[in-house]
Design an enzyme around this catalytic site. Sequence first.
Site, PDB file in Angstrom:
ATOM      1  N   ILE A  52       0.849  -1.190   0.000  1.00  0.00           N
ATOM      2  CA  ILE A  52       0.000   0.000   0.000  1.00  0.00           C
ATOM      3  C   ILE A  52       0.884   1.240   0.000  1.00  0.00           C
ATOM      4  O   ILE A  52       1.946   1.261   0.627  1.00  0.00           O
ATOM      5  CB  ILE A  52      -0.927  -0.003   1.234  1.00  0.00           C
ATOM      6  CG1 ILE A  52      -1.733  -1.299   1.291  1.00  0.00           C
ATOM      7  CG2 ILE A  52      -1.861   1.192   1.224  1.00  0.00           C
ATOM      8  CD1 ILE A  52      -2.533  -1.454   2.569  1.00  0.00           C
ATOM      9  N   GLU A  53       0.429   2.290  -0.675  1.00  0.00           N
ATOM     10  CA  GLU A  53       1.273   3.468  -0.852  1.00  0.00           C
ATOM     11  C   GLU A  53       1.683   4.131   0.459  1.00  0.00           C
ATOM     12  O   GLU A  53       2.742   4.756   0.541  1.00  0.00           O
ATOM     13  CB  GLU A  53       0.587   4.499  -1.757  1.00  0.00           C
ATOM     14  CG  GLU A  53      -0.671   5.110  -1.200  1.00  0.00           C
ATOM     15  CD  GLU A  53      -1.358   6.010  -2.214  1.00  0.00           C
ATOM     16  OE1 GLU A  53      -1.427   7.229  -1.956  1.00  0.00           O
ATOM     17  OE2 GLU A  53      -1.816   5.523  -3.264  1.00  0.00           O
ATOM     18  N   GLN A  54       0.878   4.007   1.503  1.00  0.00           N
ATOM     19  CA  GLN A  54       1.249   4.602   2.788  1.00  0.00           C
ATOM     20  C   GLN A  54       2.432   3.882   3.427  1.00  0.00           C
ATOM     21  O   GLN A  54       3.078   4.445   4.308  1.00  0.00           O
ATOM     22  CB  GLN A  54       0.053   4.590   3.742  1.00  0.00           C
ATOM     23  CG  GLN A  54      -1.018   5.603   3.411  1.00  0.00           C
ATOM     24  CD  GLN A  54      -1.943   5.161   2.285  1.00  0.00           C
ATOM     25  OE1 GLN A  54      -1.811   4.051   1.741  1.00  0.00           O
ATOM     26  NE2 GLN A  54      -2.887   6.005   1.928  1.00  0.00           N
ATOM     27  N   SER A  91       6.909   5.753   3.151  1.00  0.00           N
ATOM     28  CA  SER A  91       6.107   5.961   1.945  1.00  0.00           C
ATOM     29  C   SER A  91       6.932   6.411   0.732  1.00  0.00           C
ATOM     30  O   SER A  91       6.704   5.933  -0.377  1.00  0.00           O
ATOM     31  CB  SER A  91       4.990   6.960   2.243  1.00  0.00           C
ATOM     32  OG  SER A  91       4.052   6.999   1.197  1.00  0.00           O
TER      33      SER A  91
END
Length: 536
Positions: free
Chosen positions: A327-329, A354
Amino acid sequence: MGKHITPAEAAAMIPDGAVVSVSSSSGLGCPDLMLKAIGERFAATGHPSEITTLHPIAAGDMSGIKGVDHIARKGLLKRILAGSYPSGPSTSEPPLIWQMITANEIPAYNIPSGILFDMHREAAAKRPGVITKIGLETFVDPERQGCAMNALAAETPVVKRVSFENEDWLYFPAIVPQVAIIRATTADEHGNLTYEHEGATLGGLDQALAARNNGGIVIAQVKRITKQGALKPHDVRVPGMLVDYVIVDPDQKQTTLTDYDPAISGEIFRPLESFSVPDFNIQKVIARRVAQELQAGSCVNLGFGISANVPRILLEEGLHGAVTWVIEQGAVGGVPLLDFAFGCASNADAYMPSPYQFTYFQGGGFDASLLSFLEIGRDGSVNVSRLSFRPHVTAGAGGFVDITARARKIVFSGMFNAGARLSIVNGKLVIEREGKLKKLVEAVEHVTFSGSRAIAQGQDITYVTERCVLKLTRQGLVLTEIAPGVDLQTQVLDQSEFPLIVSPDLKLMDAALFGEARIGLSLPTKAPRVLEGAHV
């Protein structure tokens, strides 16, 4: 503690005209108390005025964490650059920042999140800026909107198309922040920061470096303070040498609508049976069909929307762990969470910063991405970032452009058109009433993903809806599967604004998708990666 000051004292440190970088992803990691203090100081004194803010992902939401809306005041904000913005339902009043954007009161830009992080790293190293192919032929490209969200922004471009080594590139000049506002869980008396209750570290280190290396200041909001020497060095994510001031908010939320859940921060692991699986409905049918596109052993990025349920499909089918979710986070592995906790994961394998997760995405190191669509164009382009008739219900692109630019395989999912009344009867899809808005349109309003560039790069692109599956080819969009119970002509071909190519091998979607029982999902195993020329 010399660095420990009040929020009001910290707000007074921000001069008029400053460039301020804020680390946050909606409610995750949002330094909300600090942003509130800035807004309150401006209301009382008129300072700081005319500031520019940078938000690599987003700050705040519509569910209790105001974030950027604390500072969305005329005279306070001069300009804003963000990966995304708070969004809200069409039935509610738009967030204050959207009111300013749509009223053309400040220049506003939607810059891909990964590029915004890259701009911070370039500023930190005193390099001139970012040169990249991320965003070519999308709304990021100056030959389209050049990231501008309104007319004022279009007057002052933030990106150029340049030629380098006989190739076209996009050039984003670095923007130097004078202030970085970041968030962590704990600070010691020296300002060392740890993130033990956070769902991700986001990009606080990169933002702090950009400010510090250019003579600026770094303000950290934390939940608590401990004595110097109490923190383990390996746990410190931002060293105190980069932190100038610390404010304390003992009530800061872990993320939107979540005060604190130790499973989000990886302090405990939840039993798999504690995770819910989707109820049987149309969206589950789509998520199941998306899951059939996966391979065991893959690393797969996940976006918001229907595709966010795909990990729960694998969980229900006994295949948890067959795919590593990224996930991008920053979360790697585990079970990605849903709704307002999206962007977090429980039982994660690791938390990448990130900016480095985006480097992984931009270089195409992962295997596939599962994303949503608002519109699909004749050329296969996708819009997820802008609907002019309801701008505030879209958050902007976030990391979508970074992720899709070089992804080897992308599966877009969504409803075939908007507002249709649907049901499933005896294993067949029943379309009781067609929607009012077609989502397969001649040309998308905002190009978040370029179909023509995907073709040129040889990307594998699939679109999954409740009534059919489409593939992007050089000849156009090819209809490869149709749902049982759906009429090809009236309920698929006539519902598209442009002609679809019907595959000569058109087949029915798997009937098991449309039943309440498990579908017996089986994933082929991804072939191991072998270097060209290697002997095995």
